[in-house]
Enzyme design. Structure first.
Site, short mmCIF file in Angstrom:
data_model
loop_
_atom_site.label_atom_id
_atom_site.label_comp_id
_atom_site.label_asym_id
_atom_site.label_seq_id
_atom_site.Cartn_x
_atom_site.Cartn_y
_atom_site.Cartn_z
N ASP A 52 0.86 -1.14 0.02
CA ASP A 52 0.19 -0.19 0.20
C ASP A 52 0.88 1.23 0.02
O ASP A 52 1.75 1.37 0.85
CB ASP A 52 -0.84 0.08 1.19
CG ASP A 52 -1.95 1.43 1.44
OD1 ASP A 52 -2.74 1.41 0.45
OD2 ASP A 52 -1.49 2.08 2.34
N TYR A 57 3.48 9.82 -0.17
CA TYR A 57 4.63 8.95 0.66
C TYR A 57 6.01 9.27 0.29
O TYR A 57 6.59 8.16 0.16
CB TYR A 57 4.26 7.81 0.76
CG TYR A 57 2.92 7.35 1.21
CD1 TYR A 57 2.21 8.01 1.98
CD2 TYR A 57 2.32 5.88 1.46
CE1 TYR A 57 1.03 7.89 2.71
CE2 TYR A 57 1.29 5.58 2.26
CZ TYR A 57 0.54 6.39 2.67
OH TYR A 57 -0.57 6.26 3.25
N SER A 139 -9.62 5.33 1.58
CA SER A 139 -9.09 5.04 2.93
C SER A 139 -9.76 6.19 4.01
O SER A 139 -9.85 7.26 3.71
CB SER A 139 -7.65 5.51 2.78
OG SER A 139 -6.72 5.06 4.15
N GLN A 159 -10.05 0.99 3.72
CA GLN A 159 -8.94 1.13 4.62
C GLN A 159 -9.03 1.94 5.63
O GLN A 159 -9.71 2.89 5.77
CB GLN A 159 -7.68 1.54 3.84
CG GLN A 159 -6.41 1.56 4.77
CD GLN A 159 -5.17 1.98 4.07
OE1 GLN A 159 -4.35 2.39 5.11
NE2 GLN A 159 -4.89 2.12 3.00
N1 LIG Z 1 -4.86 7.88 5.94
C1 LIG Z 1 -4.22 6.47 5.19
O1 LIG Z 1 -4.61 6.34 4.40
C2 LIG Z 1 -3.34 5.88 6.13
C3 LIG Z 1 -2.69 6.57 7.10
C4 LIG Z 1 -1.79 5.78 7.90
C5 LIG Z 1 -1.12 4.72 7.53
N2 LIG Z 1 -1.48 4.25 6.20
C6 LIG Z 1 -0.94 2.79 5.67
O2 LIG Z 1 -0.90 2.02 6.70
C7 LIG Z 1 0.59 1.56 6.94
C8 LIG Z 1 0.87 1.30 8.31
O3 LIG Z 1 0.51 2.41 9.23
P1 LIG Z 1 1.40 3.26 9.97
O4 LIG Z 1 2.73 3.75 9.55
O5 LIG Z 1 0.58 4.20 10.62
O6 LIG Z 1 1.51 2.63 11.32
P2 LIG Z 1 2.41 1.19 11.91
O7 LIG Z 1 2.50 0.12 10.94
O8 LIG Z 1 1.60 1.02 12.94
O9 LIG Z 1 3.80 1.60 12.39
C9 LIG Z 1 4.93 1.43 11.72
C10 LIG Z 1 6.10 1.92 12.31
O10 LIG Z 1 6.39 1.14 13.44
C11 LIG Z 1 7.66 0.58 13.35
N3 LIG Z 1 7.77 -0.86 13.13
C12 LIG Z 1 7.63 -1.33 12.32
N4 LIG Z 1 7.76 -2.70 12.26
C13 LIG Z 1 8.40 -3.11 13.43
C14 LIG Z 1 8.96 -4.12 14.36
N5 LIG Z 1 8.96 -5.40 13.61
N6 LIG Z 1 9.47 -3.75 15.44
C15 LIG Z 1 9.68 -2.62 15.91
N7 LIG Z 1 8.87 -1.49 15.45
C16 LIG Z 1 8.24 -1.75 14.08
C17 LIG Z 1 8.41 1.46 12.39
O11 LIG Z 1 8.81 2.76 12.80
P3 LIG Z 1 10.34 2.84 13.68
O12 LIG Z 1 11.18 1.81 13.17
O13 LIG Z 1 10.63 4.28 13.26
O14 LIG Z 1 10.07 2.90 15.05
C18 LIG Z 1 7.42 1.74 11.39
O15 LIG Z 1 7.55 2.73 10.72
C19 LIG Z 1 1.32 2.56 6.19
O16 LIG Z 1 2.43 2.32 5.71
C20 LIG Z 1 0.14 3.08 5.05
O17 LIG Z 1 0.42 2.06 3.98
C21 LIG Z 1 -2.54 4.85 5.59
#
Ligand SMILES: NC(=O)c1ccc[n+]([C@@H]2O[C@H](COP(=O)([O-])OP(=O)(O)OC[C@H]3O[C@@H](n4cnc5c(N)ncnc54)[C@H](OP(=O)(O)O)[C@@H]3O)[C@@H](O)[C@H]2O)c1
Length: 318
Positions: A52, A57, A139, A159
């Protein structure tokens, strides 16, 4: 890796999928493209088949375009229109070039359109008929958005945030979603890393290329404190990280949980064998009790007031 139906589209997607926000290098700190390509390759080895992204981004779509060369058919590519001035159709052409492909598999409007924005649904339909996108969705953020979006029959999927700290809007609309049969991508399961247990009240994010640097102290403190109150999930699921990802997977309405990762090591942890596909019903009940204690269900003002009144009576009666 296990696979689930992507709604009624006939597609099967990995239950854990690659969120490409972080590899764009502008939201979770700078990321070396070689490191991002390694993370994507490791995710693929582990069976991940949905990614995604969005034009907003950072370098994400461009990095993904490099990665997809020679392996396009192994991946379901999801991207978004975020209201860019050139309009959706012109943006899609630009995204197709960047991604090095002739179609985007799942194309989402980045917010729940209403009023004049609803004309965007007709544009999604045109793009679909022209073969530029295969499936389409939105989303969104909350339960009212779900209602607005599901009123449009052409929608294949949505989403939404689903995490231990964000039980709504899924909880509020599970039945409606089940009946509609649309695909559900659950996002932000790790709440930017806080639900892995690696951050606490004192954590700071100094890098301007990290969106968490915009979080004020109150938000960091509240997120860390609430995340810690779910430490019983870590004990039951093996780790905080595994429990946080398994939580959205415990709901059959969810097609996939999209997780941002920046390194091959994070891909290993997120897409490897250490994450269960669901949590025990008794654990889910305990989680729900804690979520209610924390008032994480968005019952509306009247509902919250009633909960508070009930709490006062309950305390008085003890
Ligand atoms: N409005 C929208 O459409 C919207 C909004 C938000 C997200 N999204 C989508 O959802 C996806 C995921 O959401 P998100 O970025 O909000 O949050 P998330 O997946 O909850 O958090 C991601 C962050 O957690 C940490 N992480 C990831 N894997 C890890 C592991 N194995 N161990 C420890 N830390 C880990 C990393 O940051 P660090 O390593 O820097 O700590 C990573 O950047 C995005 O990539 C995007 O595709 C969409």
């Amino acid at each position: 890796m296990r696979y689930r139906n992507f709604g009624r589209t006939g597609q099967q997607v990995s239950e854990r999928s690659f969120g490409a926000w972080a590899i764009g290098g502008q939201s979770y700190g700078p990321v070396d493209p070689a490191q991002a390509l390694d993370a994507l390759a490791r995710a693929e080895e582990l069976g991940c088949n949905l990614v995604d992204t969005a034009a907003v981004y950072g370098d994400s779509e461009a990095v993904l375009g490099r990665f997809l060369t020679g392996r396009r058919d192994r991946w379901m590519v999801a991207s978004k229109y975020s209201g860019q001035q050139q309009g959706m159709s012109a943006l899609v052409e630009e995204q197709l070039r960047r991604l090095g492909t002739d179609r985007i598999d799942f194309y989402q409007i980045h917010w729940a359109p209403h009023g004049r924005d609803e004309a965007l649904y007709a544009e999604l339909d045109r793009l679909k008929r022209d073969g530029k996108i295969r499936f389409c969705g939105v989303s969104l953020r909350n339960a009212a958005d779900v209602d607005r979006v599901l009123a449009h029959a052409l929608i294949d999927g949505i989403q939404m945030p689903v995490s231990l700290l964000d039980p709504d809007p899924l909880a509020a609309r599970r039945e409606r979603l089940r009946k509609s049969g649309v695909a559900v991508i659950a996002r932000s399961a790790l709440r930017g890393g806080f639900l892995t247990g690696k951050y606490d009240e004192a954590s700071t994010f100094a890098d301007a290329a990290d969106q968490r640097s915009e979080w004020d102290r109150d938000r960091i403190r509240a997120t860390a404190r609430q995340a810690r109150s779910f430490s019983f999930v870590a004990e039951a699921a093996g780790s905080a990280h595994a429990g946080a990802i398994a939580y959205p997977l415990s709901f059959p309405e969810v097609s996939t949980v999209v997780i941002s990762c920046k390194t091959a090591a994070q891909a290993d942890a997120n897409f490897g064998d250490g994450v269960p596909s669901s949590l025990d019903p008794s654990l889910l009940s305990r989680i729900e009790r804690n979520q209610r204690e924390l008032q994480l269900f968005h019952a509306g003002r009247a509902g919250r007031l009633w909960q508070r009144v009930r709490g006062v009576f309950a305390r008085g009666g003890r």
